[in-house]
Scaffold this motif. Sequence first.
Motif, PDB file in Angstrom:
ATOM      1  N   LYS A 101       0.912  -1.268  -0.085  1.00 36.75           N
ATOM      2  CA  LYS A 101       0.042   0.114  -0.027  1.00 36.75           C
ATOM      3  C   LYS A 101       0.703   1.147  -0.015  1.00 36.75           C
ATOM      4  O   LYS A 101       0.679   2.119  -0.790  1.00 36.75           O
ATOM      5  N   VAL A 102       1.937   1.110   0.749  1.00 34.81           N
ATOM      6  CA  VAL A 102       2.465   2.494   1.097  1.00 34.81           C
ATOM      7  C   VAL A 102       3.722   2.655  -0.157  1.00 34.81           C
ATOM      8  O   VAL A 102       3.933   3.604  -1.028  1.00 34.81           O
ATOM      9  N   LEU A 103       4.175   1.441  -0.746  1.00 30.62           N
ATOM     10  CA  LEU A 103       5.123   1.368  -2.062  1.00 30.62           C
ATOM     11  C   LEU A 103       4.063   1.941  -3.124  1.00 30.62           C
ATOM     12  O   LEU A 103       4.851   2.638  -3.939  1.00 30.62           O
ATOM     13  N   GLY A 104       2.944   1.584  -3.147  1.00 32.30           N
ATOM     14  CA  GLY A 104       2.049   2.062  -4.229  1.00 32.30           C
ATOM     15  C   GLY A 104       1.718   3.415  -4.239  1.00 32.30           C
ATOM     16  O   GLY A 104       1.572   4.191  -5.269  1.00 32.30           O
ATOM     17  N   GLY A 105       1.967   4.134  -3.120  1.00 37.98           N
ATOM     18  CA  GLY A 105       1.787   5.637  -3.385  1.00 37.98           C
ATOM     19  C   GLY A 105       3.236   6.384  -3.345  1.00 37.98           C
ATOM     20  O   GLY A 105       2.876   7.722  -3.649  1.00 37.98           O
ATOM     21  N   GLY A 106       4.092   5.753  -3.802  1.00 37.39           N
ATOM     22  CA  GLY A 106       5.440   6.531  -3.860  1.00 37.39           C
ATOM     23  C   GLY A 106       5.803   6.315  -5.209  1.00 37.39           C
ATOM     24  O   GLY A 106       5.234   5.945  -6.089  1.00 37.39           O
ATOM     25  N   LEU A 107       7.196   6.556  -5.457  1.00 36.01           N
ATOM     26  CA  LEU A 107       7.459   6.422  -6.710  1.00 36.01           C
ATOM     27  C   LEU A 107       8.049   5.098  -7.220  1.00 36.01           C
ATOM     28  O   LEU A 107       7.854   4.877  -8.483  1.00 36.01           O
ATOM     29  N   ALA A 108       7.828   4.097  -6.140  1.00 35.46           N
ATOM     30  CA  ALA A 108       7.762   2.613  -6.782  1.00 35.46           C
ATOM     31  C   ALA A 108       6.505   2.080  -7.137  1.00 35.46           C
ATOM     32  O   ALA A 108       6.479   1.122  -7.694  1.00 35.46           O
ATOM     33  N   GLY A 109       5.417   3.040  -7.016  1.00 35.67           N
ATOM     34  CA  GLY A 109       4.038   2.772  -7.507  1.00 35.67           C
ATOM     35  C   GLY A 109       3.850   2.348  -8.907  1.00 35.67           C
ATOM     36  O   GLY A 109       4.613   3.120  -9.727  1.00 35.67           O
ATOM     37  N   SER A 110       3.255   1.602  -9.506  1.00 35.72           N
ATOM     38  CA  SER A 110       2.786   1.360 -10.784  1.00 35.72           C
ATOM     39  C   SER A 110       1.734   0.649 -11.031  1.00 35.72           C
ATOM     40  O   SER A 110       1.297   0.001 -10.265  1.00 35.72           O
ATOM     41  N   LYS A 111       1.168   0.409 -12.355  1.00 37.69           N
ATOM     42  CA  LYS A 111       0.096  -0.512 -12.537  1.00 37.69           C
ATOM     43  C   LYS A 111       0.617  -1.756 -12.528  1.00 37.69           C
ATOM     44  O   LYS A 111      -0.181  -2.607 -12.165  1.00 37.69           O
ATOM     45  N   VAL A 112       1.856  -2.254 -12.719  1.00 38.34           N
ATOM     46  CA  VAL A 112       2.158  -3.444 -12.310  1.00 38.34           C
ATOM     47  C   VAL A 112       2.022  -3.744 -10.962  1.00 38.34           C
ATOM     48  O   VAL A 112       1.262  -5.010 -10.598  1.00 38.34           O
ATOM     49  N   LEU A 113       2.304  -3.062  -9.843  1.00 39.29           N
ATOM     50  CA  LEU A 113       2.218  -3.171  -8.543  1.00 39.29           C
ATOM     51  C   LEU A 113       0.930  -3.168  -8.065  1.00 39.29           C
ATOM     52  O   LEU A 113       0.274  -4.158  -7.588  1.00 39.29           O
ATOM     53  N   ASP A 114      -0.051  -2.284  -8.609  1.00 42.02           N
ATOM     54  CA  ASP A 114      -1.463  -2.446  -8.384  1.00 42.02           C
ATOM     55  C   ASP A 114      -2.223  -3.788  -8.937  1.00 42.02           C
ATOM     56  O   ASP A 114      -3.121  -4.164  -8.271  1.00 42.02           O
ATOM     57  N   GLN A 115      -1.964  -4.284 -10.014  1.00 40.54           N
ATOM     58  CA  GLN A 115      -2.491  -5.361 -10.720  1.00 40.54           C
ATOM     59  C   GLN A 115      -1.885  -6.716 -10.275  1.00 40.54           C
ATOM     60  O   GLN A 115      -2.508  -7.917 -10.340  1.00 40.54           O
ATOM     61  N   LYS A 116      -0.599  -6.561 -10.160  1.00 39.11           N
ATOM     62  CA  LYS A 116      -0.013  -8.007  -9.837  1.00 39.11           C
ATOM     63  C   LYS A 116       0.564  -8.176  -8.409  1.00 39.11           C
ATOM     64  O   LYS A 116       0.778  -9.363  -8.164  1.00 39.11           O
ATOM     65  N   GLY A 117       0.395  -7.263  -7.690  1.00 40.22           N
ATOM     66  CA  GLY A 117       1.029  -7.481  -6.265  1.00 40.22           C
ATOM     67  C   GLY A 117       0.082  -8.546  -5.398  1.00 40.22           C
ATOM     68  O   GLY A 117       0.608  -9.201  -4.703  1.00 40.22           O
ATOM     69  N   ARG A 118      -1.342  -8.052  -5.531  1.00 40.48           N
ATOM     70  CA  ARG A 118      -2.178  -9.101  -5.053  1.00 40.48           C
ATOM     71  C   ARG A 118      -2.157 -10.400  -5.343  1.00 40.48           C
ATOM     72  O   ARG A 118      -2.208 -11.673  -4.639  1.00 40.48           O
ATOM     73  N   LYS A 119      -1.782 -10.767  -6.700  1.00 40.29           N
ATOM     74  CA  LYS A 119      -1.675 -12.058  -7.304  1.00 40.29           C
ATOM     75  C   LYS A 119      -0.580 -12.640  -6.479  1.00 40.29           C
ATOM     76  O   LYS A 119      -0.476 -13.991  -6.313  1.00 40.29           O
ATOM     77  N   MET A 120       0.623 -11.860  -6.306  1.00 39.35           N
ATOM     78  CA  MET A 120       1.655 -12.542  -5.855  1.00 39.35           C
ATOM     79  C   MET A 120       1.473 -12.893  -4.324  1.00 39.35           C
ATOM     80  O   MET A 120       1.816 -13.945  -3.980  1.00 39.35           O
ATOM     81  N   LEU A 121       0.872 -12.092  -3.700  1.00 44.17           N
ATOM     82  CA  LEU A 121       0.641 -12.335  -2.205  1.00 44.17           C
ATOM     83  C   LEU A 121      -0.497 -13.539  -1.964  1.00 44.17           C
ATOM     84  O   LEU A 121      -0.098 -14.425  -1.049  1.00 44.17           O
ATOM     85  N   ASP A 122      -1.133 -13.880  -3.060  1.00 38.65           N
ATOM     86  CA  ASP A 122      -2.326 -14.706  -3.025  1.00 38.65           C
ATOM     87  C   ASP A 122      -2.003 -16.107  -3.515  1.00 38.65           C
ATOM     88  O   ASP A 122      -2.359 -16.926  -3.609  1.00 38.65           O
ATOM     89  N   ARG A 123      -0.820 -16.103  -4.237  1.00 39.79           N
ATOM     90  CA  ARG A 123      -0.252 -17.090  -4.974  1.00 39.79           C
ATOM     91  C   ARG A 123      -1.285 -17.411  -6.015  1.00 39.79           C
ATOM     92  O   ARG A 123      -1.530 -18.763  -6.535  1.00 39.79           O
ATOM     93  N   ASP A 124      -1.931 -16.392  -6.498  1.00 37.35           N
ATOM     94  CA  ASP A 124      -3.052 -16.605  -7.637  1.00 37.35           C
ATOM     95  C   ASP A 124      -2.646 -16.310  -8.849  1.00 37.35           C
ATOM     96  O   ASP A 124      -2.423 -15.046  -9.380  1.00 37.35           O
ATOM     97  N   PHE A 125      -2.109 -17.195  -9.645  1.00 39.56           N
ATOM     98  CA  PHE A 125      -1.612 -17.035 -11.153  1.00 39.56           C
ATOM     99  C   PHE A 125      -2.815 -17.300 -12.222  1.00 39.56           C
ATOM    100  O   PHE A 125      -2.137 -17.655 -13.324  1.00 39.56           O
ATOM    101  N   ALA A 126      -3.898 -17.435 -12.088  1.00 36.83           N
ATOM    102  CA  ALA A 126      -4.737 -17.647 -13.047  1.00 36.83           C
ATOM    103  C   ALA A 126      -4.397 -16.445 -14.168  1.00 36.83           C
ATOM    104  O   ALA A 126      -4.251 -15.395 -13.632  1.00 36.83           O
ATOM    105  N   PRO A 127      -4.566 -16.816 -15.453  1.00 30.73           N
ATOM    106  CA  PRO A 127      -3.942 -16.238 -16.476  1.00 30.73           C
ATOM    107  C   PRO A 127      -4.640 -15.015 -16.668  1.00 30.73           C
ATOM    108  O   PRO A 127      -6.045 -15.063 -16.944  1.00 30.73           O
ATOM    109  N   GLY A 128      -4.189 -13.785 -16.636  1.00 34.40           N
ATOM    110  CA  GLY A 128      -4.724 -12.681 -17.258  1.00 34.40           C
ATOM    111  C   GLY A 128      -4.010 -12.387 -18.543  1.00 34.40           C
ATOM    112  O   GLY A 128      -4.408 -11.805 -19.802  1.00 34.40           O
ATOM    113  N   PHE A 129      -2.570 -12.625 -18.564  1.00 34.97           N
ATOM    114  CA  PHE A 129      -1.557 -12.685 -19.743  1.00 34.97           C
ATOM    115  C   PHE A 129      -0.695 -13.831 -19.418  1.00 34.97           C
ATOM    116  O   PHE A 129       0.013 -13.488 -18.415  1.00 34.97           O
ATOM    117  N   ARG A 130      -0.748 -14.799 -20.264  1.00 34.81           N
ATOM    118  CA  ARG A 130       0.013 -15.777 -20.069  1.00 34.81           C
ATOM    119  C   ARG A 130       1.711 -15.792 -20.245  1.00 34.81           C
ATOM    120  O   ARG A 130       1.808 -15.217 -20.893  1.00 34.81           O
TER     121      ARG A 130
END
Length: 292
Positions: A204-233
């Motif tokens: 959350k805090v990383l996403g609000g700073g210079l490290a923030g990105s769409k990649v973090l927004d869209q893929k961070g939760r997938k990594m935390l949940d180990r949910d790798f259902a394909p959005g882009f294979r």
Amino acid sequence: MTNIAIIGLGIMGLPMAKNLVKAGYDVTGYNRSQEPIDALVAAGGHGASSVADAVKDADVVITMVPDSPDVAGVVRGEGGVFANAKAGALWIDNSSIRPDVAKELAEEAVAAGLGAVDAPVSGGEQGAIDAVLSIMVGGSPEDFATAEPVLNAIGKTIVHVGPAGAGQTVKAANQLIVAVNIQALAEAVVFLEAYGVDTDAALKVLGGGLAGSKVLDQKGRKMLDRDFAPGFRLALHNKDLGIVTAAARQAGISIPLGSAVAQLVTALVARGDGGLDHSGLFKLTSELSGRD
């Protein structure tokens, strides 16, 4: 122009086709398997029995298939787009393919009496569903002007980036940036977890700073949940990184980070993980650290 044919109703193509229907276009779709065609018909579109059948009355033909040989296969030959689309129709290739192939096929389309733009997309499955794709377009200014209203129905950021092949060149750069960002995020998550940090709070805090990105927004939760259902294979990103590394070599430029990530993606695909989302880079990164 109201009649659109779309060839390729996969993870990206089907939601794109549905959004074209919502925008008021008369959409006919063709796919090698029947289920996506049925889904398009249920959404108000039409189904076709072949490429030739799909494109015969189309003002615009869209192709959305996996790779350079697939695009060539559906546009060339007796049953292909070039031989069966009506004169003056516009061909939009939303696939991600080699820039040199895109330029070559565009020249063949023009010789067949068609307009042509290469218009690869970025944004993944959710971007296709929400009609907010970023679309980089190569082709003549005239063909871009014709394509733009159609592309506005499936995307949010539509930019003419140059002549034929330029769209694919920019898409290759996009895939390079995305891959390196996903790998950096994977390493950061492994690092955070190793120290027992509250990863939700950290992202959350990383996403609000210079490290923030769409990649973090869209893929961070997938990594935390180990949910790798394909959005882009991973298999498709592996293909795209092959395009990037080959084009970089041809241009005589060095892409050390991109080349390293390309090898990690290739390793995942080689061991059978090609069907996972590209956030699956986290799996290999975690394993290399002995975490999983």
